[in-house]
Design a protein around this motif. Structure first.
Motif, PDB file in Angstrom:
ATOM      1  N   ARG A  29      12.246  -0.708  -1.212  1.00 17.80           N
ATOM      2  CA  ARG A  29      12.709   0.663  -0.994  1.00 17.80           C
ATOM      3  C   ARG A  29      12.452   1.518  -2.235  1.00 17.80           C
ATOM      4  O   ARG A  29      12.867   1.156  -3.346  1.00 17.80           O
ATOM      5  CB  ARG A  29      14.197   0.683  -0.651  1.00 17.80           C
ATOM      6  N   VAL A  30      11.796   2.654  -2.040  1.00 14.67           N
ATOM      7  CA  VAL A  30      11.475   3.584  -3.120  1.00 14.67           C
ATOM      8  C   VAL A  30      12.415   4.789  -3.019  1.00 14.67           C
ATOM      9  O   VAL A  30      12.560   5.378  -1.936  1.00 14.67           O
ATOM     10  CB  VAL A  30      10.004   4.051  -3.033  1.00 14.67           C
ATOM     11  N   LEU A  31      13.041   5.168  -4.127  1.00 16.11           N
ATOM     12  CA  LEU A  31      13.980   6.285  -4.139  1.00 16.11           C
ATOM     13  C   LEU A  31      13.226   7.601  -4.298  1.00 16.11           C
ATOM     14  O   LEU A  31      12.515   7.803  -5.286  1.00 16.11           O
ATOM     15  CB  LEU A  31      14.991   6.117  -5.277  1.00 16.11           C
ATOM     16  N   ARG A  32      13.383   8.505  -3.325  1.00 14.20           N
ATOM     17  CA  ARG A  32      12.704   9.798  -3.356  1.00 14.20           C
ATOM     18  C   ARG A  32      13.488  10.785  -4.214  1.00 14.20           C
ATOM     19  O   ARG A  32      14.723  10.748  -4.262  1.00 14.20           O
ATOM     20  CB  ARG A  32      12.550  10.358  -1.943  1.00 14.20           C
ATOM     21  N   ALA A  33      12.748  11.672  -4.894  1.00 17.24           N
ATOM     22  CA  ALA A  33      13.390  12.693  -5.715  1.00 17.24           C
ATOM     23  C   ALA A  33      13.562  14.006  -4.970  1.00 17.24           C
ATOM     24  O   ALA A  33      14.269  14.895  -5.448  1.00 17.24           O
ATOM     25  CB  ALA A  33      12.572  12.936  -6.985  1.00 17.24           C
ATOM     26  N   ASP A  34      12.927  14.141  -3.802  1.00 15.12           N
ATOM     27  CA  ASP A  34      13.057  15.403  -3.069  1.00 15.12           C
ATOM     28  C   ASP A  34      14.261  15.390  -2.131  1.00 15.12           C
ATOM     29  O   ASP A  34      15.017  16.360  -2.054  1.00 15.12           O
ATOM     30  CB  ASP A  34      11.770  15.708  -2.297  1.00 15.12           C
ATOM     31  N   THR A  35      14.477  14.293  -1.415  1.00 15.14           N
ATOM     32  CA  THR A  35      15.578  14.223  -0.441  1.00 15.14           C
ATOM     33  C   THR A  35      16.728  13.339  -0.907  1.00 15.14           C
ATOM     34  O   THR A  35      17.828  13.418  -0.355  1.00 15.14           O
ATOM     35  CB  THR A  35      15.068  13.687   0.903  1.00 15.14           C
ATOM     36  N   GLY A  36      16.485  12.464  -1.903  1.00 16.33           N
ATOM     37  CA  GLY A  36      17.504  11.522  -2.328  1.00 16.33           C
ATOM     38  C   GLY A  36      17.573  10.285  -1.450  1.00 16.33           C
ATOM     39  O   GLY A  36      18.365   9.382  -1.715  1.00 16.33           O
ATOM     40  N   ALA A  37      16.774  10.225  -0.372  1.00 20.42           N
ATOM     41  CA  ALA A  37      16.771   9.071   0.531  1.00 20.42           C
ATOM     42  C   ALA A  37      15.807   8.015   0.009  1.00 20.42           C
ATOM     43  O   ALA A  37      14.999   8.259  -0.890  1.00 20.42           O
ATOM     44  CB  ALA A  37      16.384   9.505   1.937  1.00 20.42           C
ATOM     45  N   GLU A  38      15.882   6.813   0.591  1.00 18.39           N
ATOM     46  CA  GLU A  38      14.964   5.744   0.262  1.00 18.39           C
ATOM     47  C   GLU A  38      13.972   5.553   1.406  1.00 18.39           C
ATOM     48  O   GLU A  38      14.319   5.759   2.570  1.00 18.39           O
ATOM     49  CB  GLU A  38      15.721   4.433   0.015  1.00 18.39           C
ATOM     50  N   VAL A  39      12.744   5.166   1.041  1.00 20.82           N
ATOM     51  CA  VAL A  39      11.707   4.894   2.030  1.00 20.82           C
ATOM     52  C   VAL A  39      10.975   3.640   1.580  1.00 20.82           C
ATOM     53  O   VAL A  39      10.801   3.408   0.378  1.00 20.82           O
ATOM     54  CB  VAL A  39      10.739   6.101   2.155  1.00 20.82           C
ATOM     55  N   THR A  40      10.566   2.787   2.525  1.00 20.18           N
ATOM     56  CA  THR A  40       9.933   1.534   2.147  1.00 20.18           C
ATOM     57  C   THR A  40       8.454   1.726   1.829  1.00 20.18           C
ATOM     58  O   THR A  40       7.807   2.676   2.289  1.00 20.18           O
ATOM     59  CB  THR A  40      10.062   0.482   3.268  1.00 20.18           C
TER      60      THR A  40
END
Length: 924
Positions: free
Chosen positions: A547-558
């Motif tokens: 899981r990579v932490l996004r800086a735009d939404t604060g959500a994680e995406v694989t």
């Protein structure tokens, strides 16, 4: 009191006793050089070739110079504002005099056009200071007594260090190199379809890539083609005694063939399964080397010494020839030795090193025998410069310019390379050599073999060649031998910076750039021995579920989702040089093959699955997963900034309802919009979940703040709590875990910022009072095997006697160790619990611009060096691994990555006796 008044009272500085004199320096020249660099990028290139950071007398000027060069090497604008910002990030702006001093430097420079002259003055004063320091040390050596010969050698080393030139020889036009190389050959003999891009000379490869295009960075990688290696127990003489091939490290000093100290600039890993020989000399000493190790010997009596392989020495001894080697003169008594026996032995582990000696020679064995320390890229350079007359420069950090020119003449004239080396030239060979010289004399090929070359030097020389000769192709041989000239956290980070900077250089000059690189031992562990892109030495890979932490939404995406959707330019959080999380762009995710993966588990409960060579940030810099052990500590976020997207929910009751649905199982996970709620609502969300499944209580053991529930939800809550700077720990089964706030500071933040949002029971107030009073016991941390570097230095200070008082010295230590940086960064270090093999599966890597790292599964991870490359070419020769291979003389050119086109494998011919690759059908 003014300076003039001081001089009237005490006299000019130079008139005092030697103890009272100031070291040689010219502050005005330093200020003028820096001012010119702040005004002109051309001045930066000129000055960076002449001076190093340590050449400045004032420490403030050294810090400003480093900031200017770093900005310039990253392709960013350089002026007073950007330099002030860079110094602020490093915590050094106040130390250099503030922004006002930077503007003062600009205002005080007479003219930026004279930057190189100012830099020469600075460099000259630095040499004089080093001379003074060397003289002082030599005086101390003389008075210190000890072994006379060792004292003389040490004193000579001090003087050689003063005279050491910054960049070695500059680049040389091919026309200037042909005659000296021909002289060496004569000396040895007398003593015994139209395309858009730059053509590579390989027909099928050109058809695949349509040539090499301006702005492209091309990585050409292979396992070291020849060993040139010695057994690990081989003794190596140094200026201060003896070491062995197995113990020597980069930065150590050995003795060159002339008896002078030479520095090790690169060292290979231990190599196995090499054909090995014992070479015995007339004094009875024996050295074990691999078949391709290079020696500086004479294969016939009375002939001049040349560079030959162990195999050639074996043949010469077997034929009855007298093989001799000349030992160095000078401090050593010159003596001639002969090779009496060469015998095949069972393979042993071997290793080789690279030294900065101009001839690439160093001494080995108790008898001090001179021994020596890449041809695909050279063939591309030949095709571009000689056949197509396109200006090309080769920066060789491995081979000398004479060796490169000799290989080039061999390839062009089809005269066996060993005939040139040994001087076995026939009449027709001389005729062919003369014809080749006339044909290639004016070829626009430039060769630079400066040892220990830095990126700034390469950049400055390329820009000058672009202006003067309209440069069309750059070759760097090879990436891992480059030096940044500054302290870095790890070699992985340094090589990643080189990779990015070379890509920027290719774009700036609008030329293709070929960077040679070495592969790790991955190919040797496979049955077919074929390399893959994941075998690049500094690369590593992660699994699809990472899981990579996004800086735009604060959500994680694989990683798997990012690859499947093809999403590009994803903002992520990345650590900068001051270990602060800043926004950077992840340009894309790409597959790197199927490989064994390992599960890394930390004390906090965080886990990540990666390949053995994936780098993680430790106290000592970036370290590969395979080098981590239980008890090591790696970086994890202690705080994550707010995402760019900020969309508070309109009703707090919706937040509470979401928490209830997650607790009851109606929802599997929070919606993505929950990641960019307001910080207060995030606290309400976590607090509501804690009220339903957790507790705050006071026990005899201290304050306990824990929650139990699904592991996926625990990961979400742990990540959300990082917005408040609250770290947690997890333990339990795979499906259901306990999430706990353990450390005192984390408990204080939780009780102050999360607990007030909801009712967490009657013991919250008592728990907060105990935490703030410090009357709590938290779980003790494991004792480190070694104290942190700061405390090691503090212990040394407190143990020694000081004239000015220990307190003042301690203050200096705290200042030099950048304690303020450690206190305000965004990471903490978590203990490694285990590293376990976890299967074989498809893995991925990502390209992150700038800092080359991102947050994965709540852990700081690095990315690979191939990220900046437009084309990755892997070279493979089956005959390297199978002596009886039916493909002897063939090589596979594997185009493993092609950003703007197809990938494929091209088969070419390898003609080792001519030291070249060529097309299978016909020569070019």
């Amino acid at each position: 009191m003014s300076l003039s008044e001081l001089e009237r009272t005490y006299g000019p500085p130079g008139e005092g006793s030697p103890e009272e004199r100031l070291p040689p320096q010219d502050v005005a020249a330093e200020q003028s050089a820096l001012g010119a660099m702040l005004l002109s990028k051309d001045a930066i290139g000129e000055c960076s070739e002449l001076i190093r950071p340590v050449d400045f007398y004032r420490p403030a000027h050294e810090r400003i110079y480093e900031a200017v060069v770093d900005l310039f090497s990253r392709g960013e604008p350089v002026d007073a504002i950007t330099v002030a910002d860079e110094l602020t990030k490093r915590g050094e702006l106040a130390r250099v005099g503030g922004t006002a001093y930077l503007h003062q430097l600009i205002a005080g420079v007479p003219t930026a056009a004279n930057a190189s002259f100012y830099a020469e003055i600075v460099a000259e004063r630095a040499v004089l200071r080093r001379l003074v320091e060397a003289g002082t040390r030599i005086v101390q050596i003389g008075y210190g007594g000890g072994d006379v010969e060792e004292s003389v050698n040490t004193a000579q080393a001090e003087i050689y260090a003063v005279a050491d030139k910054r960049g070695g020889e500059d680049y040389h036009a091919l026309a200037d190199l042909i005659q000296p190389t021909t002289d060496e050959i004569e000396h040895n003999a007398s003593s015994t379809g139209e395309m858009v891009g730059v053509p590579t000379g390989f027909t099928e490869l050109d058809e695949l890539t349509n040539g090499l295009h301006p702005g492209q960075m091309v990585i050409v990688a292979a396992r070291p083609a020849v060993g040139k290696a010695l057994a690990l127990d081989t003794p190596l003489p140094t200026p201060r005694g003896w070491t062995t091939m197995g113990e020597v490290r980069v930065g150590d000093q050995l003795l060159g063939a002339d008896g002078r100290p030479t520095t090790v600039v690169a060292a290979t890993e231990v190599m196995l399964d090499r054909p090995c020989y014992e070479v015995e000399f007339s004094d009875g000493s024996v050295i074990t080397a691999d078949a391709e190790h290079l020696w500086h010997l004479s294969l016939t009596e009375g002939a001049a010494a040349s560079t030959v392989t162990t195999t050639e020495v074996d043949r010469a001894v077997a034929s009855g020839a007298t093989v001799t080697v000349a030992r160095p003169g000078g401090a050593q008594e010159a003596a001639a030795w002969t090779v009496t026996r060469v015998e095949t032995v069972d393979t042993v582990p071997v290793r080789c090193v690279q030294v900065d000696d101009e001839k690439h020679l160093y001494l080995a064995g108790r008898s001090m025998i001179p021994t020596h320390n890449s041809t695909f890229a050279l063939d591309v350079a030949r095709a571009a410069a000689i056949k197509h007359r396109l200006p090309t420069v080769v920066f060789s950090l491995e081979m000398s310019r004479t060796e490169i020119t000799m290989r080039l003449l061999s390839a062009e004239s089809e005269i066996p390379l060993q005939n040139m080396r040994k001087g076995n030239m026939r009449d027709r060979d001389w005729t062919r050599l003369a014809e080749t010289q006339g044909r290639i004399h004016d070829a626009p090929l430039f060769i630079d073999d400066s040892p220990n070359m830095s990126l700034m030097e390469i950049r400055a020389k390329c820009r000058r060649l672009k202006q003067r000769s309209d440069l069309k192709l750059v070759v760097v041989d090879y990436l891992q031998l480059m030096s940044s000239g500054k302290r870095v956290e790890s070699r992985q980070q340094e090589v990643a910076e080189f990779s990015r900077a070379l890509k920027l250089l290719a774009k700036e000059l609008e030329v293709p750039l070929i960077a040679l690189s070495q592969l790790n031992r991955g190919p040797e562990q496979r049955t077919d021995k074929k390399p893959q892109m994941s075998d690049l030495r500094e690369s590593g890979c992660l699994t699809a579920d990472t899981r990579v932490l996004r800086a735009d939404t604060g959500a994680e995406v694989t990683m798997g989702d990012l690859h499947e959707t093809g999403e590009r330019d994803v903002p992520v959080w990345s650590l900068d040089e001051s270990l602060r999380y800043v926004r950077r762009h992840l340009t894309h995710v790409f597959p790197t093959g199927t490989r064994p993966v390992f599960r890394l588990t930390l004390t906090s409960g965080k886990t990540v699955r990666a390949t053995e060579n994936h780098p993680f940030l430790t106290y000592d810099g970036w370290k590969q997963l395979g080098d981590l052990r239980a008890g090591d500590r790696i970086a994890v976020p202690r705080h994550v900034p707010a995402p760019e997207k900020h969309e508070p929910w309109s009703d707090d009751n919706q937040v509470r309802a979401m928490a209830r649905d997650l607790d009851s199982g109606k929802l599997d996970s929070p919606p993505d919009s929950a990641a960019h709620m307001s910080k207060r609502q995030i606290g309400l969300f976590v607090g509501s979940l804690w009220k339903l499944g957790g507790a705050v209580r006071v026990t005899d053991g201290g304050v306990v703040i824990d929650w139990t529930g699904p592991s996926a939800l625990a990961d979400q809550m742990s990540r959300q709590l990082l917005r408040f700077g609250i770290s947690t720990r997890q333990w339990g089964m795979a499906a259901t875990v306990t999430l706990a706030v353990v450390e005192k500071d984390d408990q204080r933040r939780f009780l102050r910022e999360i607990a007030p949002q909801v009712d967490l029971g009657p013991e919250v107030a008592r728990a907060l009072a105990l935490v703030e009073a410090g009357d709590v016991r938290t779980e003790p941390r494991a004792v480190l095997d070694q104290p942190a570097p700061l405390w090691q230095e503090m212990a040394r200070v407190l143990q020694r006697e000081t004239t000015g008082g220990a307190l003042a010295t301690v203050v200096d230590v705290l200042d030099t160790e950048d304690l303020d940086l450690a206190a305000v960064n965004d990471v903490l270090f978590d203990d490694v619990v285990s590293v376990e093999l976890d299967g074989v599966e498809e893995v991925f890597d990502a390209t992150v611009l700038g800092n080359h790292n991102f947050v994965a599964n709540g852990i700081a991870v690095h990315n690979s060096i191939e990220q900046d490359a437009d084309v990755v070419i892997l070279l493979h020769r089956e005959s390297m691994y199978e002596r009886e291979s039916p493909r002897e003389g063939e090589a596979d050119v594997i185009v493993a990555k092609h950003r703007n086109g197809p990938t494929d494998t091209v088969v070419v011919a390898f003609q080792g006796h001519y030291s070249r690759f060529t097309n299978m059908a016909s020569n070019f």
